[in-house]
Design a protein around this motif. Structure first.
Motif: not given
Length: 433
Positions: A273-290
């Motif tokens: 909603l507020r930041f421009s991020v690479d979707n693939d990188l952010f998806s991997f980062a989210h999984s890494l966070g889990i």
């Protein structure tokens, strides 16, 4: 613990029981989250095409929220039954109800075939699933806590909590594979049924070893020494003797549910909603966070075995607040180290891994399941129903809204930690009222 030394080591039976509960918990979380990933497709399948797309989206979210709203009812009804008849039968009923409900969802006719009967059936099944899940989560903690030796209480409960996020991780991987293997048209036709069929099959696997599951020794000891004429009334006893424990349980659930809802479920969508991020990188980062949150749950569970609960909760809450703001400031400056920052955020969010052990110690044996199920599910229904909409709206105006909310939750954790730090001693785990 009844008939066992306090500092006894875990036996092979204890370890097998913990593995059984953890495996079942991961599957149950996957079962419950299916609709979150399939909301648009399932709502389009079960709602008429003439409905406005925005309204259909709201109805789809409403169908997901029904699962949260049903949890308090299931927690109270089945929790009361578990305190009267035993933990083992309730565990079986909750697993069977979940398996049968997702199997029935997979076989449901669509709106085009049966009209409004189809969504009515889906809502009914979602209610059954939500009620079953509402009692299963606290029961998983109790089942481990009442089986393992006292010195493994916190660690054992943290394993169960971590296994829930293993289910989330598996859900992410599964739906990434599903959406890459099928086209949107294939998913709209009959592809949406596949996750429900797989969930039903996975739910059968723990039941294959059901004969090895034993009743809680605490409940067995309770039934053997209570007077025959005593009429068990767990909910009445709970409201009469445990009002303070209920309030503390609500506050602890606010911490667990908020961290899980925001950091695990909502954060990727809120970032977009507020930041421009690479979707693939952010998806991997989210999984890494889990992944690191799973490690964090076990770490905090292990540390709190040997340190004061309050001290660990205070330190962990402060670290989570600091890392949440650091995460957002890093995003604002470009997000070059998003993998490291998300991993640290997940690890510090693992502070919730030690909270279930506090839950178990709050309530006496004969009202434990009722008390935890009531306080946990009531607050979780409030958070699950309000926070997603409230944070989405607030983020449109304040980009740091999720960080501010987690900071508020962290301060509640600090207050709870101070309370437990100055508490002279918990009641014994085998206390009865």
């Amino acid at each position: 613990m009844p008939a066992r030394p306090q500092y006894e080591l875990m036996s092979s039976k204890d370890k097998n029981m913990v593995m059984f509960v953890c495996f079942s918990s991961a599957i149950m979380f996957f079962d419950f989250l299916i609709y979150l990933y399939m909301a648009d497709i399932v709502s389009a399948t079960f709602l008429p095409d003439t409905i406005d797309s925005k309204f259909a989206r709201l109805q789809g979210l409403g169908l997901f929220a029904i699962g949260y709203l049903a949890r308090p009812l299931g927690g109270i009804l089945f929790g009361r039954y578990g305190d009267i008849k035993g933990r083992k039968p309730v565990l079986l009923y909750s697993m069977l109800a979940t398996m049968l409900s997702v199997l029935a969802m997979a076989c449901l006719p669509t709106y085009a075939q049966w009209g409004w009967v189809a969504p009515a059936l889906f809502i009914t099944l979602r209610l059954i699933q939500g009620m079953s899940f509402g009692v299963y989560v606290p029961l998983a903690w109790i089942f481990i806590a009442e089986h393992v030796p006292r010195q493994y209480l916190s660690l054992g409960c943290s394993y169960a909590t971590a296994s829930f996020y293993v289910g989330v991780l598996f859900s992410n991987a599964f739906f990434i594979w599903l959406t890459s293997s099928m086209t949107p048209d294939q998913l709209m036709n009959n592809g949406w049924r596949l996750p429900f069929f797989i969930a039903a099959i996975l739910s059968c696997l723990p039941l294959l070893t059901w004969r090895l599951v034993k009743e809680s020794p605490f409940f067995t000891d309770l039934t053997s020494r209570k007077p025959d004429k005593q009429k068990p009334k767990p909910f009445t006893l709970l409201l009469k003797h445990c009002r303070q424990s209920i309030f503390i349980g609500l506050m602890l659930t606010l911490i667990i549910s908020s961290i899980t809802t925001v950091i695990i479920l909502l954060l990727p969508d809120l970032m977009e909603l507020r930041f421009s991020v690479d979707n693939d990188l952010f998806s991997f980062a989210h999984s890494l966070g889990i992944v690191f949150m799973i490690f964090g749950c076990i770490f905090y569970g292990l540390v709190s075995n040997y340190q004061n609960f309050g001290k660990i909760l205070i330190v962990g809450s402060l670290l989570l607040i600091a890392q949440m703001f650091a995460f957002y400031y890093h995003l604002q400056s470009g997000g070059d180290y998003i993998l490291i920052m998300y991993a640290l955020l997940g690890f510090f969010a693992g502070i919730i891994g030690m909270i279930p052990a506090i839950f178990v110690l709050l309530f006496p044996t004969n009202v434990r399941l009722t008390g935890i199920a009531f306080s946990y599910n009531v607050m979780y229904a409030v958070v699950g129903g309000l926070v997603p909409f409230g944070l989405a709206y607030a983020t449109m105006y304040i980009s740091f809204a999720p960080a501010l909310y987690i900071a508020f939750i962290g301060f509640i954790g600090v207050i709870m930690g101070l309370y437990f730090y100055h508490l002279p001693e918990f009641k014994k785990i085998d206390t009865v009222i």
